[in-house]
Write an enzyme that holds these catalytic residues in place. Sequence first.
Site, PDB file in Angstrom:
ATOM      1  N   THR A  63       0.675  -1.252  -0.034  1.00  0.00           N
ATOM      2  CA  THR A  63       0.057  -0.033  -0.034  1.00  0.00           C
ATOM      3  C   THR A  63       1.071   1.263   0.012  1.00  0.00           C
ATOM      4  O   THR A  63       0.168   2.347   0.156  1.00  0.00           O
ATOM      5  CB  THR A  63      -1.201  -0.041   1.212  1.00  0.00           C
ATOM      6  OG1 THR A  63      -0.095  -0.082   2.507  1.00  0.00           O
ATOM      7  CG2 THR A  63      -2.120  -1.180   1.024  1.00  0.00           C
ATOM      8  N   THR A 102      -8.681  -1.432  -5.114  1.00  0.00           N
ATOM      9  CA  THR A 102      -8.623   0.036  -4.877  1.00  0.00           C
ATOM     10  C   THR A 102      -9.213   0.997  -5.978  1.00  0.00           C
ATOM     11  O   THR A 102      -9.489   0.651  -7.036  1.00  0.00           O
ATOM     12  CB  THR A 102      -7.337   0.375  -4.713  1.00  0.00           C
ATOM     13  OG1 THR A 102      -6.972   1.820  -4.604  1.00  0.00           O
ATOM     14  CG2 THR A 102      -6.368   0.159  -5.975  1.00  0.00           C
ATOM     15  N   ASP A 103      -9.640   2.359  -5.504  1.00  0.00           N
ATOM     16  CA  ASP A 103     -10.138   3.288  -6.384  1.00  0.00           C
ATOM     17  C   ASP A 103      -9.053   3.748  -7.214  1.00  0.00           C
ATOM     18  O   ASP A 103      -9.391   4.623  -8.334  1.00  0.00           O
ATOM     19  CB  ASP A 103     -10.669   4.390  -5.645  1.00  0.00           C
ATOM     20  CG  ASP A 103      -9.748   4.915  -4.640  1.00  0.00           C
ATOM     21  OD1 ASP A 103      -8.677   4.348  -4.282  1.00  0.00           O
ATOM     22  OD2 ASP A 103     -10.218   5.939  -4.157  1.00  0.00           O
ATOM     23  N   TYR A 126       1.170   1.763  -8.238  1.00  0.00           N
ATOM     24  CA  TYR A 126       0.216   1.060  -7.320  1.00  0.00           C
ATOM     25  C   TYR A 126      -0.847   0.651  -7.839  1.00  0.00           C
ATOM     26  O   TYR A 126      -1.401  -0.354  -7.757  1.00  0.00           O
ATOM     27  CB  TYR A 126       0.138   2.214  -6.056  1.00  0.00           C
ATOM     28  CG  TYR A 126      -1.136   1.458  -5.304  1.00  0.00           C
ATOM     29  CD1 TYR A 126      -0.898   0.507  -4.362  1.00  0.00           C
ATOM     30  CD2 TYR A 126      -2.341   2.513  -5.335  1.00  0.00           C
ATOM     31  CE1 TYR A 126      -2.182   0.026  -3.427  1.00  0.00           C
ATOM     32  CE2 TYR A 126      -3.228   1.820  -4.524  1.00  0.00           C
ATOM     33  CZ  TYR A 126      -3.093   0.925  -3.460  1.00  0.00           C
ATOM     34  OH  TYR A 126      -4.277   0.353  -2.872  1.00  0.00           O
TER      35      TYR A 126
END
Length: 290
Positions: A63, A102-103, A126
């Site tokens: 993350t 994830t967005d 990411y």
Amino acid sequence: MQGKILVAGAGGQLGRELQRSVPAGCQCIALSRAELDIGDAAQVRVVFAEHAPDAVINAAAYTAVDRAEEEEAQALRINGDGPGHLAAACAASGARFVHVSTDFVFDGSASTPYPPDAPANPLGAYGRSKLAGELRVREALPAAVILRTGWVYSALGANFVRTMLRLMGEREALNVVADQVGTPTWARGLADACWAALARPQLSGTYHWSDAGVCSWYDFAVAIAEEAQGLGLLARLPAVRPIPSEDYPTPARRPAFSVLDKSASWRDLELPPVHWREQLRHMLREIEES
């Protein structure tokens, strides 16, 4: 829902909340990264052989958004290869699988909430690594549930809320980016969504989950200050100043707009929408009580 549930990423914010909310009748096998490196296919197979889970929730992830720009191979190993290894093991054993994404798979160019089928176009390493994980899960196990989220925080671990509380206790004023818009997500609510998805074997495909409402990081920080002072967590109300993203440069580009359309999740998971500020208040009360 009954059976043996394997939670990967047990040491993270979501992993810990999942362990605190295990449904009755379930045995939770919660493994930290030290106990299960999902990027290691052989280790995944060994863990499945040892525990024979009926279902898996993948809360494990790389993350560090900015560091991923320099460590894309490592991010891809955990966020891309890892979910693929878990999905393949679930496919081989017949286990259910819920994978958290994830967005950041979106570029933020939209002006209305992103539905689950919106085209993905990540801005950085990411987001690319997380999108790779989604693709590998879909390929290995079409029956899996992929649950995208964003702006996750909890009373445990490192996150925006805890960082703001620390800085607000140290400073009289601070600057916060005001031109990045999304929705905060209390990890407790996200854990409930994961369990709800697992309890509905008819569900598959991609869903979105965050709390209800919309805000900028600046709005979020102002709310943190006001709610925290109201609970006595802050002795004084600090000045929070809005700034543009260009005044706070970071190695990785962030989407300017990452609001997710959760309507299908609220319907299919049968969980009511709760506004992000109400959830923030619940989390801060947890800190205050502890």
